[in-house]
Design a protein around this motif. Structure first.
Motif, PDB file in Angstrom:
ATOM      1  N   GLY A  19     -13.156 -15.364   7.891  1.00 33.60           N
ATOM      2  CA  GLY A  19     -12.567 -14.585   8.976  1.00 33.60           C
ATOM      3  C   GLY A  19     -11.070 -14.706   9.079  1.00 33.60           C
ATOM      4  N   LEU A  20     -10.423 -15.170   8.005  1.00 31.86           N
ATOM      5  CA  LEU A  20      -8.982 -15.407   8.032  1.00 31.86           C
ATOM      6  C   LEU A  20      -8.189 -14.324   7.312  1.00 31.86           C
ATOM      7  CD1 LEU A  20      -8.972 -19.258   7.358  1.00 31.86           C
ATOM      8  CD2 LEU A  20      -8.770 -18.074   9.546  1.00 31.86           C
ATOM      9  N   ALA A  21      -8.855 -13.396   6.644  1.00 29.39           N
ATOM     10  CA  ALA A  21      -8.171 -12.320   5.933  1.00 29.39           C
ATOM     11  C   ALA A  21      -9.115 -11.135   5.797  1.00 29.39           C
ATOM     12  CB  ALA A  21      -7.692 -12.794   4.557  1.00 29.39           C
ATOM     13  N   ARG A  22      -8.557  -9.984   5.499  1.00 23.81           N
ATOM     14  CA  ARG A  22      -9.357  -8.778   5.278  1.00 23.81           C
ATOM     15  C   ARG A  22      -8.710  -7.976   4.159  1.00 23.81           C
ATOM     16  NH1 ARG A  22      -5.665  -7.653   9.017  1.00 23.81           N
ATOM     17  NH2 ARG A  22      -4.811  -5.542   9.166  1.00 23.81           N
ATOM     18  N   TRP A  56      -3.955  -7.308   1.072  1.00 27.45           N
ATOM     19  CA  TRP A  56      -4.775  -8.138   1.945  1.00 27.45           C
ATOM     20  C   TRP A  56      -3.988  -8.404   3.222  1.00 27.45           C
ATOM     21  CZ3 TRP A  56      -9.702 -10.153   0.891  1.00 27.45           C
ATOM     22  CH2 TRP A  56     -10.184  -9.899  -0.395  1.00 27.45           C
ATOM     23  N   GLY A  57      -4.682  -8.391   4.341  1.00 25.99           N
ATOM     24  CA  GLY A  57      -4.068  -8.712   5.618  1.00 25.99           C
ATOM     25  C   GLY A  57      -4.652  -9.991   6.180  1.00 25.99           C
ATOM     26  N   PHE A  58      -3.786 -10.910   6.592  1.00 25.54           N
ATOM     27  CA  PHE A  58      -4.250 -12.168   7.176  1.00 25.54           C
ATOM     28  C   PHE A  58      -4.512 -11.990   8.664  1.00 25.54           C
ATOM     29  CE2 PHE A  58      -2.039 -13.884   3.421  1.00 25.54           C
ATOM     30  CZ  PHE A  58      -3.002 -14.774   2.970  1.00 25.54           C
ATOM     31  N   ALA A  59      -5.484 -12.739   9.165  1.00 26.39           N
ATOM     32  CA  ALA A  59      -5.764 -12.725  10.593  1.00 26.39           C
ATOM     33  C   ALA A  59      -4.582 -13.332  11.333  1.00 26.39           C
ATOM     34  CB  ALA A  59      -7.036 -13.518  10.894  1.00 26.39           C
ATOM     35  N   GLU A  60      -4.449 -12.969  12.598  1.00 26.27           N
ATOM     36  CA  GLU A  60      -3.367 -13.526  13.406  1.00 26.27           C
ATOM     37  C   GLU A  60      -3.497 -15.043  13.464  1.00 26.27           C
ATOM     38  OE1 GLU A  60      -1.387 -13.107  17.880  1.00 26.27           O
ATOM     39  OE2 GLU A  60      -3.331 -12.208  17.420  1.00 26.27           O
TER      40      GLU A  60
END
Length: 296
Positions: free
Chosen positions: A136-139, A146-150
């Motif tokens: 749940g730390l990236a998408r 890739w986008g990292f979670a806040e």
């Protein structure tokens, strides 16, 4: 004994299985399911089976026809450190985790950027990013982005996180469906005592994170509300990314105090005093918030 012919993925999976067995205090003789582990760790069953075979060679597991793999003995320090040196993917995972926590990696990156930055193959980078996604730390974005979670990178966001945890975690104990699982409680308590038995300053980063997260997630799971478990797990993931870089600043005394508070909460739940347990949990989270403020 180190076996150099094992693949990085096999070693990585073996390390994670050992960490799970330690953190969750698996009973000796319990069945080890490749299907359950594959689902929990977010990989296919093939690398899990290879990892279980490796751990069987090392005597941690035994294989019985018709029953599958069983835990032969409790893991020890050698199982988690000496004989299973970090794989290349684990090294890369730790470097990205630390850099992201320190704010030196942007919110959105490409596989090519990380490949150039760390000198690993794109395949290795992708596998590590997929692990971040599972946690749940990236998408994954369109293309190779890739986008990292806040991350909990500001004092304001950290404070909001602690307030959210007070609402959710303490609220979980007040649910009408809240029921304590006695075996899970015993396992949690034993895991806390394992850390207390270690000398202050001699607690491993990954071990502490896993035991701490398991404690909070298990308490939420006793509410039998899947949504509460999901948000507690998400908060644990966000906390891990932020605290990963700060672990070396965390004193052994503070870790031991946290374990003692965990045990007090478990003892209250074991006695059936949920109201007292909730009060202890609230004080525990508030104390952790104050200590973090003092360190900033």
């Amino acid at each position: 004994m180190t076996i150099p012919t094992n693949s990085n993925l096999q070693i990585e999976m073996a390390r994670q299985v050992v960490s799970l067995a330690t953190a969750e205090n698996w009973p000796v003789g319990s069945r080890v399911s490749d299907f359950a582990l594959a689902k929990q760790l977010g990989v296919s069953r093939s690398p899990i089976r290879a990892a279980l075979a490796l751990l069987t060679e090392r005597g941690l597991l035994e294989h019985e026809p018709g029953r599958g793999y069983l835990l032969a003995r409790l893991p020890n320090e050698a199982d988690e450190q000496d004989n299973l040196a970090p794989s290349e993917m684990e090294v890369l995972y730790r470097r990205i985790m630390s850099d992201r926590a320190a704010g030196s990696i942007a919110d959105e990156v490409s596989e090519a950027e990380l490949t150039e930055r760390y000198g690993f193959s794109r395949g290795a980078v992708r596998k590590v990013l997929m692990r971040f996604a599972t946690e749940g730390l990236a998408r994954r974005l369109q293309g190779h982005g890739w986008g990292f979670a806040e991350s909990l990178t500001s004092e304001e966001v950290v404070a909001e996180s602690y307030q959210f945890r007070l609402i959710v975690e303490c609220g979980a104990l007040r649910q009408p469906s809240f029921r304590v699982d006695s075996q899970e409680l015993a396992n949690l308590r034993a895991a806390q005592e394992t850390i207390l038995a270690a000398a202050e300053g001699n607690v491993r980063r990954d071990h502490w994170f896993r035991v701490n997260a398991q404690f909070h997630e298990t308490l939420a799971s006793w509410s039998h509300n899947r949504f509460l478990v999901q948000v507690v797990r998400q908060q644990n993931n966000l906390r891990r990314m932020t605290e990963y870089a700060d672990f070396d600043k965390l004193s052994g005394a503070r870790i031991h105090n946290a374990c003692k508070e965990h045990i007090a909460i478990l003892d209250a739940l074991g006695d059936g005093d949920v109201e007292f347990a909730e009060a202890l949990l609230r004080r525990h989270i508030e104390r952790a918030s104050r200590e973090l403020d003092d360190s900033l």
